[in-house]
Design a protein around this motif. Sequence first.
Motif, PDB file in Angstrom:
ATOM      1  N   ILE A   1       0.829  -1.197   0.000  1.00 17.50           N
ATOM      2  CA  ILE A   1       0.000   0.000   0.000  1.00 17.50           C
ATOM      3  C   ILE A   1       0.866   1.250   0.000  1.00 17.50           C
ATOM      4  O   ILE A   1       0.614   2.209  -0.748  1.00 17.50           O
ATOM      5  N   LYS A   2       1.922   1.246   0.797  1.00 13.15           N
ATOM      6  CA  LYS A   2       2.842   2.382   0.821  1.00 13.15           C
ATOM      7  C   LYS A   2       3.463   2.608  -0.560  1.00 13.15           C
ATOM      8  O   LYS A   2       3.583   3.746  -1.022  1.00 13.15           O
ATOM      9  N   GLU A   3       3.815   1.501  -1.217  1.00 13.80           N
ATOM     10  CA  GLU A   3       4.432   1.578  -2.538  1.00 13.80           C
ATOM     11  C   GLU A   3       3.488   2.211  -3.564  1.00 13.80           C
ATOM     12  O   GLU A   3       3.869   3.148  -4.284  1.00 13.80           O
ATOM     13  N   VAL A   4       2.241   1.716  -3.618  1.00 14.78           N
ATOM     14  CA  VAL A   4       1.325   2.228  -4.654  1.00 14.78           C
ATOM     15  C   VAL A   4       0.808   3.624  -4.325  1.00 14.78           C
ATOM     16  O   VAL A   4       0.520   4.398  -5.243  1.00 14.78           O
ATOM     17  N   LEU A   5       0.712   3.959  -3.047  1.00 13.52           N
ATOM     18  CA  LEU A   5       0.361   5.333  -2.700  1.00 13.52           C
ATOM     19  C   LEU A   5       1.440   6.297  -3.196  1.00 13.52           C
ATOM     20  O   LEU A   5       1.142   7.408  -3.652  1.00 13.52           O
ATOM     21  N   GLY A   6       2.687   5.839  -3.132  1.00 13.55           N
ATOM     22  CA  GLY A   6       3.781   6.646  -3.662  1.00 13.55           C
ATOM     23  C   GLY A   6       3.714   6.772  -5.168  1.00 13.55           C
ATOM     24  O   GLY A   6       3.856   7.879  -5.718  1.00 13.55           O
ATOM     25  N   PHE A   7       3.489   5.663  -5.863  1.00 11.35           N
ATOM     26  CA  PHE A   7       3.371   5.672  -7.327  1.00 11.35           C
ATOM     27  C   PHE A   7       2.311   6.668  -7.788  1.00 11.35           C
ATOM     28  O   PHE A   7       2.489   7.393  -8.769  1.00 11.35           O
ATOM     29  N   THR A   8       1.181   6.652  -7.096  1.00 11.61           N
ATOM     30  CA  THR A   8       0.017   7.432  -7.523  1.00 11.61           C
ATOM     31  C   THR A   8      -0.094   8.797  -6.836  1.00 11.61           C
ATOM     32  O   THR A   8      -1.075   9.508  -7.039  1.00 11.61           O
ATOM     33  N   GLN A   9       0.910   9.123  -6.016  1.00 13.72           N
ATOM     34  CA  GLN A   9       0.975  10.405  -5.309  1.00 13.72           C
ATOM     35  C   GLN A   9      -0.285  10.652  -4.478  1.00 13.72           C
ATOM     36  O   GLN A   9      -0.898  11.728  -4.523  1.00 13.72           O
ATOM     37  N   LEU A  10      -0.659   9.623  -3.710  1.00 20.89           N
ATOM     38  CA  LEU A  10      -1.867   9.693  -2.881  1.00 20.89           C
ATOM     39  C   LEU A  10      -1.578   9.560  -1.388  1.00 20.89           C
ATOM     40  O   LEU A  10      -2.524   9.462  -0.591  1.00 20.89           O
ATOM     41  N   THR A  11      -0.328   9.558  -1.008  1.00 15.67           N
ATOM     42  CA  THR A  11       0.030   9.304   0.398  1.00 15.67           C
ATOM     43  C   THR A  11      -0.713  10.236   1.349  1.00 15.67           C
ATOM     44  O   THR A  11      -1.232   9.804   2.392  1.00 15.67           O
ATOM     45  N   GLN A  12      -0.808  11.514   0.989  1.00 16.85           N
ATOM     46  CA  GLN A  12      -1.444  12.488   1.891  1.00 16.85           C
ATOM     47  C   GLN A  12      -2.957  12.349   1.944  1.00 16.85           C
ATOM     48  O   GLN A  12      -3.611  12.972   2.776  1.00 16.85           O
ATOM     49  N   PHE A  13      -3.532  11.515   1.043  1.00 22.36           N
ATOM     50  CA  PHE A  13      -4.990  11.346   1.004  1.00 22.36           C
ATOM     51  C   PHE A  13      -5.437   9.980   1.531  1.00 22.36           C
ATOM     52  O   PHE A  13      -6.609   9.637   1.415  1.00 22.36           O
ATOM     53  N   LYS A  14      -4.545   9.216   2.115  1.00 17.14           N
ATOM     54  CA  LYS A  14      -4.842   7.809   2.444  1.00 17.14           C
ATOM     55  C   LYS A  14      -5.976   7.646   3.451  1.00 17.14           C
ATOM     56  O   LYS A  14      -6.645   6.601   3.470  1.00 17.14           O
ATOM     57  N   ASP A  15      -6.260   8.667   4.257  1.00 15.93           N
ATOM     58  CA  ASP A  15      -7.310   8.542   5.274  1.00 15.93           C
ATOM     59  C   ASP A  15      -8.623   9.204   4.844  1.00 15.93           C
ATOM     60  O   ASP A  15      -9.565   9.276   5.631  1.00 15.93           O
ATOM     61  N   ARG A  16      -8.687   9.654   3.598  1.00 21.77           N
ATOM     62  CA  ARG A  16      -9.921  10.282   3.120  1.00 21.77           C
ATOM     63  C   ARG A  16     -10.856   9.247   2.483  1.00 21.77           C
ATOM     64  O   ARG A  16     -10.418   8.223   1.973  1.00 21.77           O
ATOM     65  N   LEU A  17     -12.147   9.593   2.488  1.00 20.20           N
ATOM     66  CA  LEU A  17     -13.147   8.776   1.804  1.00 20.20           C
ATOM     67  C   LEU A  17     -13.217   9.205   0.335  1.00 20.20           C
ATOM     68  O   LEU A  17     -12.880  10.354   0.003  1.00 20.20           O
ATOM     69  N   PRO A  18     -13.675   8.327  -0.555  1.00 22.21           N
ATOM     70  CA  PRO A  18     -13.773   8.691  -1.979  1.00 22.21           C
ATOM     71  C   PRO A  18     -14.567   9.959  -2.225  1.00 22.21           C
ATOM     72  O   PRO A  18     -14.219  10.747  -3.115  1.00 22.21           O
ATOM     73  N   GLY A  19     -15.630  10.180  -1.454  1.00 22.42           N
ATOM     74  CA  GLY A  19     -16.456  11.369  -1.637  1.00 22.42           C
ATOM     75  C   GLY A  19     -15.737  12.667  -1.326  1.00 22.42           C
ATOM     76  O   GLY A  19     -16.216  13.747  -1.673  1.00 22.42           O
ATOM     77  N   GLN A  20     -14.596  12.577  -0.646  1.00 20.49           N
ATOM     78  CA  GLN A  20     -13.813  13.765  -0.301  1.00 20.49           C
ATOM     79  C   GLN A  20     -12.692  14.031  -1.313  1.00 20.49           C
ATOM     80  O   GLN A  20     -11.867  14.909  -1.097  1.00 20.49           O
ATOM     81  N   LEU A  21     -12.696  13.273  -2.407  1.00 18.30           N
ATOM     82  CA  LEU A  21     -11.639  13.376  -3.411  1.00 18.30           C
ATOM     83  C   LEU A  21     -12.186  13.924  -4.727  1.00 18.30           C
ATOM     84  O   LEU A  21     -13.375  13.791  -5.023  1.00 18.30           O
ATOM     85  N   SER A  22     -11.306  14.505  -5.516  1.00 16.02           N
ATOM     86  CA  SER A  22     -11.682  14.934  -6.865  1.00 16.02           C
ATOM     87  C   SER A  22     -11.780  13.713  -7.777  1.00 16.02           C
ATOM     88  O   SER A  22     -11.349  12.606  -7.414  1.00 16.02           O
ATOM     89  N   GLY A  23     -12.321  13.926  -8.972  1.00 16.26           N
ATOM     90  CA  GLY A  23     -12.434  12.819  -9.920  1.00 16.26           C
ATOM     91  C   GLY A  23     -11.082  12.218 -10.274  1.00 16.26           C
ATOM     92  O   GLY A  23     -10.931  10.998 -10.363  1.00 16.26           O
ATOM     93  N   GLY A  24     -10.087  13.091 -10.475  1.00 13.85           N
ATOM     94  CA  GLY A  24      -8.760  12.599 -10.806  1.00 13.85           C
ATOM     95  C   GLY A  24      -8.136  11.804  -9.669  1.00 13.85           C
ATOM     96  O   GLY A  24      -7.464  10.789  -9.893  1.00 13.85           O
ATOM     97  N   GLN A  25      -8.365  12.258  -8.438  1.00 13.68           N
ATOM     98  CA  GLN A  25      -7.844  11.528  -7.270  1.00 13.68           C
ATOM     99  C   GLN A  25      -8.531  10.174  -7.119  1.00 13.68           C
ATOM    100  O   GLN A  25      -7.881   9.166  -6.806  1.00 13.68           O
ATOM    101  N   GLN A  26      -9.841  10.124  -7.357  1.00 11.28           N
ATOM    102  CA  GLN A  26     -10.556   8.847  -7.291  1.00 11.28           C
ATOM    103  C   GLN A  26     -10.018   7.873  -8.349  1.00 11.28           C
ATOM    104  O   GLN A  26      -9.862   6.681  -8.083  1.00 11.28           O
ATOM    105  N   GLN A  27      -9.732   8.408  -9.538  1.00 14.94           N
ATOM    106  CA  GLN A  27      -9.185   7.553 -10.590  1.00 14.94           C
ATOM    107  C   GLN A  27      -7.827   6.983 -10.174  1.00 14.94           C
ATOM    108  O   GLN A  27      -7.517   5.824 -10.449  1.00 14.94           O
ATOM    109  N   ARG A  28      -7.027   7.782  -9.501  1.00 15.17           N
ATOM    110  CA  ARG A  28      -5.721   7.307  -9.038  1.00 15.17           C
ATOM    111  C   ARG A  28      -5.862   6.260  -7.938  1.00 15.17           C
ATOM    112  O   ARG A  28      -5.040   5.339  -7.835  1.00 15.17           O
TER     113      ARG A  28
END
Length: 367
Positions: A113-140
């Motif tokens: 999980i740490k590895e793919v969060l890094g790949f997709t630049q989502l580390t800072q969003f790991k504790d958010r729900l999908p509804g709190q993300l933009s469309g591009g972030q949800q796609q990532r």
Amino acid sequence: MQVEFQNVYKKYGNFTAVNNLNLTIKDGALHFLLGPSGCGKTTTLRMLAGLEPISEGKILFDGKDVTNLPAAERGIGMVFQNYALWPHMTVYKNIEYGLKLRKLGKGEVASRIKEVLGFTQLTQFKDRLPGQLSGGQQQRVALARALAIRPNVLLLDEPLSNLDAKLRLEMRDNISRIHKQTGITTLYVTHDQKEALSMGSHITVMHAGNEIQTGTPRELYLKPKTPFLSGFIGETNIIAGKIVQKENNGQLLVKTEIGEFTSLVSMGEFSVGDSVSVSIRPESIMVKYPNQEIDTVDNKFELELDHLTYLGESEQLKLKSTGGTSLKATVFNAPEDHFNDGDSVTIFVPKEQVLILPPNTDMGPGT
């Protein structure tokens, strides 16, 4: 992982959705399936995933026949058009879900999980729900979840179609970057030509269940084998003509309603008297503006300006011959001196940019 389709058919009763597909997706490729709606591209992807049984033929992974292997045993990661995220789970939990099903140890799960969060630049969003993300972030997030299982093959089904234009451009860069980092063999389905041209290592164009042509983006753009492909990959002018002269060096003289074109490029063997199609990209046409000199003698014609569209970085000129045949020219960084509708316009087309193709044929609807 190299993927091969060998004589693959998919039939629904009397309807053939995929017709005798023979295709190799190279190990590590970002390979696009491109075509209009109903051409068979998503059906091909679903057969590869094991979600749709094939009617005839074989699918091979690195030479191993996986035709009858269940979907869960193929090692496929898939990103859907609608993301399919669990709305009540955080980003971390969404990615973790698939790994827990594989009964991996806690340490391995956390590491992936740490590895793919890094790949997709989502580390800072790991504790958010999908509804709190933009469309591009949800796609990532959907992409991270697919990558976390370390698939043999990654499948992307129209992944950017729900995003606005700016986000689509950002996600193109993200997917290209992630593919370079992971090197996973990826099959990407889209109907967007620019998406395929800007990202793909190889593209397969399909129509009505048939493979039309496979090649690199440059090969398909510069050397399409048919008028359909020439017009589908990018934009082109298609003019009917007949060959009236053929030189020993392969140079052809083609008579059209606009006039006679000299060409040095052809896709196929043609003889004097053959009916052909002349394909000319709008950006290949050189336009002589007022008070401008052009040092060329290739394919010079006088046409009438039907309409000019100013787009800032370029001008698009819709020209027409005395017989009514239309020709579109695109000029980048056009001079300030401009034309008005109805003006006579002198154009030149380099003979290296005049592509001779077989006659245009009606390929029928895409579905």
